[in-house]
Write an enzyme that holds these catalytic residues in place. Structure first.
Site: not given
Length: 242
Positions: A68, A137
């Site tokens: 990314d 998360n």
């Protein structure tokens, strides 16, 4: 998609993770004439890169693809993943910068940049071994909760939780980008082998959900259960809920 074989989970002391992970990467490098390695940034894989640097191995035959990159940072920004990879991988391992690929966050048409990145991975023969971390998360790469489990490289909006987790690398929360380009979950699952490194108590719940919970968009890393060749290296704190 059907659930595949259970992952190999190894609980290791913090000092053992880097050498163990490096051994897996070196095996992957030796298995092909022109190996392709997917690299992750962040604190979890740092011991791996240090161990690879200390190994003295020849990395010149490999191609490297990042997971990314942030959108909105100027070229050369110290917290862009291009710069992180330069500091942690390219220079320590003596890599040719042209062999290390990232999606281009400076293109006017960002989705076109994502599509070209997918084609670059395919043209290299696909990723043999993908190195991964996990977000607290449950995000994988920058695939945030709620996204499609078969997604491809694309633009993603970062959650406030992710931005707060990464705030330590920036001057303030306002300085943390709100968008990124990320390999999709489907892209990650295409890799021949996956190596997930998890370190610290704040990753324990996410790791439990990823490996023991249902496969669900609410925990993007749960797609790891669908891959037949997953190795997880975790320290005792990260593995405490398994």
């Amino acid at each position: 998609m059907n659930r595949s074989a259970a992952p190999l989970v190894r609980e290791l002391q913090p000092g053992e993770i880097g050498p163990a992970a490096a051994g897996l990467v070196l095996d992957a490098l030796a298995a092909r004439r022109d190996p392709v390695i997917g690299v992750a940034t962040g604190s979890s894989p740092s011991p791996l890169y240090a161990a690879l640097s200390a190994s003295g191995a020849d990395f010149s035959r490999a191609a490297w693809f990042a997971l990314d990159e942030y959108v909105g940072l100027p070229a050369g920004h110290p917290q862009s993943y291009a710069e992180v990879l330069r500091r942690e991988i390219i220079e320590p391992l003596g890599l040719d910068p042209q062999a290390v690929h990232l999606p281009d966050p400076h293109r006017e048409d960002l989705q076109k940049a994502c599509d070209e990145y997918e084609r670059s991975i395919a043209a290299a023969g696909g990723i043999d071994l993908q190195i991964l971390g996990i977000g607290r998360n449950g995000h994988l790469a920058f695939n945030e909760p709620g996204g499609a489990l078969d997604s491809r490289t694309r633009v993603e909006i970062l959650t406030e939780d992710t931005r707060r987790a990464n705030q330590r690398f920036f001057d303030s929360l306002d300085s943390v980008p709100t968008r990124c380009l990320t390999q999709g979950l489907g892209t990650i699952l295409d890799a021949g082998q996956l190596l997930l490194i998890a370190r610290g108590q704040d990753k324990a719940e996410a790791l439990r959900a990823a490996l023991r919970g249902p496969v669900s968009p609410e925990c993007p890393a749960s797609v790891l259960q669908l891959h037949g060749r997953l190795t997880v290296l975790a320290d005792p704190a990260a593995a405490s809920l398994l």
